[in-house]
Design an enzyme around this catalytic site. Sequence first.
Site, short mmCIF file in Angstrom:
data_model
loop_
_atom_site.label_atom_id
_atom_site.label_comp_id
_atom_site.label_asym_id
_atom_site.label_seq_id
_atom_site.Cartn_x
_atom_site.Cartn_y
_atom_site.Cartn_z
N ARG A 175 0.84 -1.22 0.00
CA ARG A 175 0.00 0.00 0.00
C ARG A 175 0.87 1.26 0.00
O ARG A 175 0.44 2.33 -0.40
CB ARG A 175 -0.99 -0.01 1.17
N TYR A 185 -17.84 13.55 -15.50
CA TYR A 185 -18.29 12.17 -15.41
C TYR A 185 -19.28 12.02 -14.24
O TYR A 185 -19.10 12.65 -13.19
CB TYR A 185 -17.06 11.28 -15.23
N ASP A 218 -8.89 16.36 -15.71
CA ASP A 218 -9.15 14.95 -15.99
C ASP A 218 -8.90 14.74 -17.48
O ASP A 218 -9.66 15.19 -18.33
CB ASP A 218 -10.59 14.60 -15.60
N LYS A 230 -9.19 3.31 -19.22
CA LYS A 230 -9.59 3.61 -20.59
C LYS A 230 -8.41 3.46 -21.55
O LYS A 230 -7.91 2.37 -21.72
CB LYS A 230 -10.23 5.01 -20.62
N1 LCS Z 1 -13.02 10.41 -15.23
C1 LCS Z 1 -13.63 10.22 -16.41
C2 LCS Z 1 -13.60 11.30 -17.43
C3 LCS Z 1 -14.29 9.02 -16.66
O1 LCS Z 1 -14.88 8.85 -17.84
C4 LCS Z 1 -14.31 8.01 -15.66
C5 LCS Z 1 -15.02 6.72 -15.87
C6 LCS Z 1 -13.67 8.25 -14.44
C7 LCS Z 1 -13.02 9.46 -14.27
C8 LCS Z 1 -13.63 7.23 -13.35
O2 LCS Z 1 -12.76 6.21 -13.65
P1 LCS Z 1 -12.88 4.70 -13.12
O3 LCS Z 1 -12.98 4.78 -11.63
O4 LCS Z 1 -14.10 4.12 -13.72
O5 LCS Z 1 -11.62 4.08 -13.60
N2 LCS Z 1 -15.87 6.75 -16.96
C9 LCS Z 1 -16.70 5.83 -17.34
C10 LCS Z 1 -17.55 5.97 -18.45
O6 LCS Z 1 -17.69 6.99 -19.13
N3 LCS Z 1 -18.19 4.87 -18.63
O7 LCS Z 1 -17.92 3.94 -17.67
C11 LCS Z 1 -16.93 4.49 -16.77
#
Ligand code: LCS
Length: 395
Positions: free
Chosen positions: A58, A111, A183, A208
């Site tokens: 951690r 998001y 972001d 992503k």
């Molecule tokens: N920031 C953006 C711009 C995102 O699109 C997402 C997830 C996150 C942060 C959060 O990331 P995660 O914890 O899921 O790794 N976006 C998603 C979307 O547009 N569809 O499913 C998840």
Amino acid sequence: MEKQKRFETEVIHNGYDSFKYEGSLVPPLFQTSTFTFATAEEGERRFAGESEGYIYSRLGNPTVKVLEERMAVLEKGEKALAFGSGMAAVSATLFYLTKTGDHILCSEGIYGCTFGLLQLMKEKHHINHDLISFSDEEMIRAGIQENTTCIYIETPINPTMKLVDLEMVARIAKERNIPVVVDNTFSSPYLQQPLTIGCDYVIHSATKYIGGHGDVIAGVVVGRKEELNKIAMTTLKDIGGVISPFDAWLLLRGLKTMPIRLDRHCENAKKIATQLKQHPKVEKMFFPGDPDFPQYELAQRQMKQPGGMISFEVKGTKQDAQQLLNRCQLIKIAVSLGDSETLIQHPATMTHAVVPAEERLKMGITDQLIRLSVGLEAWEDIWEDLKQALDQLPS
Ligand code: LCS
């Protein structure tokens, strides 16, 4: 210091010396929760920060460290930290930058779960926020309050594809000494590097384009060493949203092909957008690479390429939008993005369902809006599938 190589080389080599690891070409997976100390005194020295070495995963792990070093170089930051999800990265950064009574100025459009997090911060910790359009300088200046301790933006914004002018925001924020968090998930470091234009923190949902294969949930924050060291010792270590070594290892594998994957995502998206725009059932299309996109000029200036994401509104109702999704065969109905597979989703009822309807409409998320994450398949196959689904919508 070693001379920095080109981006396409750094994604493969940076942060790793094979000869420190028996010559292993690929960074080894240190799938261990803890590290042994030769003596009690050595353990004491490590905890006191007087001796180099790992303690507990951690607090740090060699596989994770390679990923962090590589990401720092790719985003042109001093240091990066990896997290167990994009949301862990967002929450650790926002909680680090704020305390009760502070204010966050946010792009109008973020998001859905980031929106949910801001609600939670407001209700539980009295950390307020405003969502504003970052389209002109006066609006941004007017949005900054005495207690604003952070500006938080996405660009392109999920899912509307609106852009924020990073150079303008960074310039205004500097006047007031307010850190800017970007972001950068929709762009990836290959298309845009916000730290190089004066922003302070970059966040990724590494789930992503960085991972790129739809098999990892992870996040990354990049920024200055001093601040990231503090995040590492507080909101990362003590809230504990750490990445698993295996997920870090998968991200290192994904990163190697990120530039070539993105070239293909972008190329496919341009071709799909050209067709989509002309289809009679499409009311509006939002793609930064479309010359009619309202912020086309900004996209050209700010992004290396327009990305692999397209949003569009179909003519008709919410049911028509849902029918379009149901009629896709090759294209999969799924949230997430940046994978090899082309994914389609309905933001109003999926990724942004938690945003109240009024707020959602202000962001530009109508019931007819559909988001497409263009994958790596032959673009003709993607288009044929989308076209047959569109053709079936009622006139
Ligand atoms: N920031 C953006 C711009 C995102 O699109 C997402 C997830 C996150 C942060 C959060 O990331 P995660 O914890 O899921 O790794 N976006 C998603 C979307 O547009 N569809 O499913 C998840």
